[in-house]
Design a protein around this motif. Structure first.
Motif, PDB file in Angstrom:
ATOM      1  N   GLN A 165     -30.008  43.296 -23.915  1.00  0.00           N
ATOM      2  CA  GLN A 165     -30.433  42.716 -25.194  1.00  0.00           C
ATOM      3  C   GLN A 165     -30.258  43.703 -26.350  1.00  0.00           C
ATOM      4  OE1 GLN A 165     -34.458  41.403 -24.555  1.00  0.00           O
ATOM      5  NE2 GLN A 165     -33.886  39.955 -22.956  1.00  0.00           N
TER       6      GLN A 165
ATOM      7  N   GLU B  80     -27.711  43.295 -29.604  1.00  0.00           N
ATOM      8  CA  GLU B  80     -28.221  43.368 -30.974  1.00  0.00           C
ATOM      9  C   GLU B  80     -27.538  44.479 -31.755  1.00  0.00           C
ATOM     10  OE1 GLU B  80     -32.436  44.139 -33.354  1.00  0.00           O
ATOM     11  OE2 GLU B  80     -32.473  43.353 -31.303  1.00  0.00           O
TER      12      GLU B  80
ATOM     13  N   ARG C 249     -23.957  43.406 -32.823  1.00  0.00           N
ATOM     14  CA  ARG C 249     -23.792  42.057 -33.356  1.00  0.00           C
ATOM     15  C   ARG C 249     -22.991  42.016 -34.651  1.00  0.00           C
ATOM     16  NH1 ARG C 249     -29.053  39.548 -31.903  1.00  0.00           N
ATOM     17  NH2 ARG C 249     -28.114  39.493 -29.820  1.00  0.00           N
TER      18      ARG C 249
ATOM     19  N   ASP D   8     -22.155  37.895 -28.101  1.00  0.00           N
ATOM     20  CA  ASP D   8     -23.137  38.320 -27.108  1.00  0.00           C
ATOM     21  C   ASP D   8     -22.639  37.990 -25.698  1.00  0.00           C
ATOM     22  OD1 ASP D   8     -24.682  39.106 -29.212  1.00  0.00           O
ATOM     23  OD2 ASP D   8     -26.270  37.627 -28.900  1.00  0.00           O
TER      24      ASP D   8
ATOM     25  N   LEU E  79     -30.388  50.450 -31.990  1.00  0.00           N
ATOM     26  CA  LEU E  79     -30.922  49.373 -32.809  1.00  0.00           C
ATOM     27  C   LEU E  79     -30.914  49.770 -34.284  1.00  0.00           C
ATOM     28  CD1 LEU E  79     -33.992  48.150 -30.716  1.00  0.00           C
ATOM     29  CD2 LEU E  79     -31.767  47.024 -30.968  1.00  0.00           C
TER      30      LEU E  79
END
Length: 341
Positions: free
Chosen positions: A201, A205, A208, A215, A275
């Motif tokens: 995940q 992210e 992206r 994804d 992130l």
């Protein structure tokens, strides 16, 4: 450009002098792997194929080699060419087709490459026509070519596959001890299979906003983890001390088929992601340096990675500042059929 139907394109292949075509069989894979090795050495490709790569493709539940592949052989059984239009049936937001055919160097200039590419494109279009549903995204058929492979690039351009992107392969020697910086509130830890879904995940992210990203499904992600090249002992996770959550990762691999042609061993960072909420703190640098340290401890000569030359995040500058140097360049040629109104 007007493409023939898939049936007409297949007929054109069948009319080529002295070549018979059939879908890849698993028993064909050793000969096909040897064929790719020969072609890639001749073309000095920066990335090489292996038998393990082909076997993993064949064994993947997502693959349909009986529909998406053809191998052309001479009467003595020697492989002349492959036609490969790998349709990604798992993702619908962008319908992807990987164009990966090849022609043996002594049979080039006979029109085989043109016939192969036309079949691949016609197959991708026919697949999209037959399986498209409301809400599906555009069809994108993409071919990656070494920048200096002029004959294939010209063939792509003549079939209305313009150059969309350039990618650099980069490498850094590991001749000196590697210092890994510490970051307040962040710890670097080993790969943990219990965090597999969490890492998936986070990486989706983190990527992206990157060009061409969609994804990965759980199945696609797991195939990467199960790959023969994945090295859990080299892979590094960044954990936020306050939340005990993954905030970044360096997913590291060993592409051993590349080592002999390039003349040195190399640990390869296939994906590096942090992130957005935690960027600007040096986490990416720490992940790369810890990866280098692990590569070096395992006896690797160098650390490698690939980068989108137009990446807006400044990744190229980051890698150059860490001592990575460009070793090769690849371009992406792309055919796009827009999403229907």
């Amino acid at each position: 450009m007007t493409l023939p139907s898939e049936a007409t394109a297949r007929h054109t292949l069948d009319e080529l002098r002295g070549i018979s075509w059939q879908p890849f069989g698993r028993e064909d894979l050793p000969a096909i792997a040897a064929f790719y090795t020969e072609c890639e050495a001749y073309d000095e490709n920066p990335e090489r194929s292996s038998l393990a790569d082909l076997e993993e493709f064949w064994d993947s539940p997502r693959s349909v080699p009986e529909e998406d592949t053809l191998v052309g052989r001479e009467a003595d059984g020697r492989v002349v060419a492959t036609a490969w239009a790998g349709c990604n049936r798992a993702i619908t937001e962008r319908r992807g087709v990987r164009l990966a055919g090849a022609v043996r160097q002594d049979r080039r200039g006979e029109g085989i490459g043109r016939a192969v590419l036309q079949w691949e494109l016609a197959h991708g279009l026919a697949w999209d026509d037959a399986t498209r549903r409301p809400g599906y995204g555009p069809l994108v058929m993409r071919m990656f070519v070494p920048t200096d492979q002029a004959d294939v690039r010209d063939l792509a351009t003549r079939h209305e596959l313009p150059t969309e992107r350039y990618f650099f392969e980069m490498s850094r020697r590991l001749d000196e001890p590697i210092a890994v910086p510490s970051i307040d509130g962040v710890r670097l830890v080993d790969w943990d299979v219990a965090r597999n879904d969490e890492v998936h995940q986070v990486m989706d992210e983190a990527f992206r906003e990157h060009w061409g990203h969609t994804d990965a499904t759980a199945e696609m992600w797991q195939e990467g983890i199960d790959s023969h090249g994945f090295r859990p002992a080299w892979t590094v996770l960044a954990i936020d001390d306050n939340t005990d959550r993954v905030i970044g990762a360096a997913m590291n691999y060993a592409w051993e088929q590349d080592w002999e042609p390039q003349g040195y061993t190399e640990g390869y960072t296939d994906q590096l992601g942090v992130l957005r909420s935690h960027r600007g703190r040096g986490i990416a640098v720490a992940l790369l340096r810890e990866s280098m340290r692990r590569f070096s401890e395992s006896g690797m000569d160098a650390a490698g990675l690939g980068v989108d030359a137009a990446n807006a995040s400044g990744a190229l500058r980051l890698y150059e500042n860490l001592g990575y140097q460009r070793t090769a360049s690849t371009c992406a040629h792309q055919f796009t059929r827009p999403q229907p109104e």
